[in-house]
Design a protein around this motif. Structure first.
Motif, short mmCIF file in Angstrom:
data_model
loop_
_atom_site.label_atom_id
_atom_site.label_comp_id
_atom_site.label_asym_id
_atom_site.label_seq_id
_atom_site.Cartn_x
_atom_site.Cartn_y
_atom_site.Cartn_z
N GLY A 84 -2.32 24.10 2.35
CA GLY A 84 -1.17 23.34 1.86
C GLY A 84 -0.28 23.24 2.99
N GLN A 85 0.26 24.42 3.59
CA GLN A 85 0.99 24.39 4.65
C GLN A 85 -0.15 24.25 6.16
OE1 GLN A 85 3.33 28.38 5.30
NE2 GLN A 85 4.18 27.11 7.36
N GLU A 86 -0.99 24.62 5.79
CA GLU A 86 -1.89 24.41 7.19
C GLU A 86 -2.37 23.13 7.39
OE1 GLU A 86 -5.77 27.28 7.39
OE2 GLU A 86 -3.90 28.47 6.11
N ALA A 138 -15.80 26.66 -3.55
CA ALA A 138 -14.84 25.51 -4.25
C ALA A 138 -14.95 24.42 -3.06
CB ALA A 138 -12.91 26.14 -4.15
N TYR A 139 -15.22 24.72 -1.58
CA TYR A 139 -15.45 23.66 -0.54
C TYR A 139 -16.65 23.24 -0.99
CZ TYR A 139 -17.31 22.19 3.88
OH TYR A 139 -17.72 20.96 4.67
N LEU A 140 -17.91 23.46 -1.77
CA LEU A 140 -18.48 22.47 -1.95
C LEU A 140 -18.89 21.52 -3.68
CD1 LEU A 140 -21.66 24.44 -1.88
CD2 LEU A 140 -21.18 22.51 -0.58
N ARG A 141 -17.49 22.11 -4.25
CA ARG A 141 -17.02 21.23 -5.07
C ARG A 141 -15.78 20.11 -4.44
NH1 ARG A 141 -14.28 26.07 -9.23
NH2 ARG A 141 -16.73 26.76 -10.38
N PHE A 142 -15.05 20.57 -3.64
CA PHE A 142 -14.25 19.33 -3.54
C PHE A 142 -15.12 18.64 -1.96
CE2 PHE A 142 -11.20 17.43 -0.09
CZ PHE A 142 -10.29 18.02 -0.80
N ALA A 156 -5.34 8.30 4.18
CA ALA A 156 -6.51 9.08 3.83
C ALA A 156 -7.87 10.08 3.73
CB ALA A 156 -6.36 8.71 2.35
N ASP A 157 -8.32 9.23 4.17
CA ASP A 157 -9.89 9.86 4.97
C ASP A 157 -9.61 11.16 5.48
OD1 ASP A 157 -11.38 7.96 3.29
OD2 ASP A 157 -12.42 7.14 5.23
N GLU A 158 -8.76 11.16 6.50
CA GLU A 158 -8.05 12.09 7.76
C GLU A 158 -7.38 14.08 6.58
OE1 GLU A 158 -8.37 12.46 10.66
OE2 GLU A 158 -9.46 10.44 10.54
N VAL A 159 -6.85 12.87 5.89
CA VAL A 159 -6.58 14.25 4.90
C VAL A 159 -7.36 15.06 4.58
CG1 VAL A 159 -4.83 14.69 2.44
CG2 VAL A 159 -3.87 13.01 4.06
N GLY A 160 -8.66 14.47 3.28
CA GLY A 160 -9.25 15.17 3.21
C GLY A 160 -10.00 15.96 3.95
N LEU A 161 -10.47 15.40 5.08
CA LEU A 161 -10.95 16.10 6.94
C LEU A 161 -9.93 17.47 7.08
CD1 LEU A 161 -12.22 13.11 9.20
CD2 LEU A 161 -13.76 15.02 7.99
N ALA A 162 -8.87 17.50 6.98
CA ALA A 162 -8.41 18.09 6.97
C ALA A 162 -8.10 19.01 5.78
CB ALA A 162 -6.72 17.82 6.94
N ILE A 163 -8.36 19.22 5.22
CA ILE A 163 -8.49 20.55 4.37
C ILE A 163 -9.53 20.79 3.98
CG2 ILE A 163 -8.84 20.38 0.90
CD1 ILE A 163 -7.21 17.41 1.36
N LEU A 164 -11.00 20.17 4.11
CA LEU A 164 -12.01 21.32 4.22
C LEU A 164 -12.37 22.15 5.09
CD1 LEU A 164 -14.43 17.89 4.31
CD2 LEU A 164 -14.21 19.39 2.66
N LYS A 165 -11.48 21.88 6.29
CA LYS A 165 -12.11 22.93 7.13
C LYS A 165 -11.36 24.75 6.48
CE LYS A 165 -11.69 25.37 11.98
NZ LYS A 165 -11.24 24.96 13.08
N PRO A 166 -9.98 24.10 6.37
CA PRO A 166 -9.28 26.05 6.15
C PRO A 166 -9.63 25.93 3.86
CG PRO A 166 -7.42 23.90 5.63
CD PRO A 166 -9.39 23.38 6.55
#
Length: 153
Positions: free
Chosen positions: A85-87, A120-124, A102-112
């Motif tokens: 979450g911090q990253e 979990a990555y595949l699920r998200f 909002a799409d940018e938030v999803g993209l920012a989540i995918l890498k970490p």
């Protein structure tokens, strides 16, 4: 800045310090009327613009909650989720944009998340990227395997 004790409309800054690796400023203030001291914390406001056009304040806990669902049953600790979450928040703040789609938030989540746990990555990603068939999963798995092979070399 209004004094929280006597409600006087002015205050004097005694000290300023950077906090959270520069994400905010902590100020020590004194009221000229009652002479009491108090502390304020200033942070940059970051808002998320949803697809519907609705704007809401960024909430790190909401990011963690969404990722927690993808990590259900996986060996991921609360500490790892908090770090993710911090990253994500740091990456979004680094963009320098006060309004983030909002799409940018999803993209920012995918890498970490991909680095944290591939399942979990595949699920998200299946929800975020709106997978519609098994082929979408196969393509994503093939991409992950290609990335792993590149890193291993």
């Amino acid at each position: 800045m209004r004094c929280p004790y006597c409600r006087h409309s002015d205050s004097r800054v005694l000290d300023s310090r950077s906090v959270d690796d520069g994400a905010g400023i902590r100020r020590r203030r004194q009221c000229p009327a009652c002479e009491r001291r108090f502390t304020t914390l200033e942070t940059m406001q970051m808002v998320i613009v949803k697809r519907s056009g609705v704007v809401e304040q960024f909430n790190r806990d909401k990011v963690i909650s969404g990722v927690r669902k993808a990590c259900k049953g996986r060996p991921v600790t609360e500490e790892q989720l908090a770090r993710l979450g911090q990253e994500v928040e740091e990456a979004l703040r680094a963009s320098g944009l006060p309004e983030i789609p909002a799409d940018e938030v999803g993209l920012a989540i995918l890498k970490p998340l991909g680095a944290l746990d591939e399942v979990a990555y595949l699920r998200f990603a299946s929800v975020y990227k709106q997978y519609e068939s098994v082929d979408d999963f196969e393509n994503e798995i093939a991409r992950l395997r290609a990335e792993q092979a590149t890193v291993a070399e």
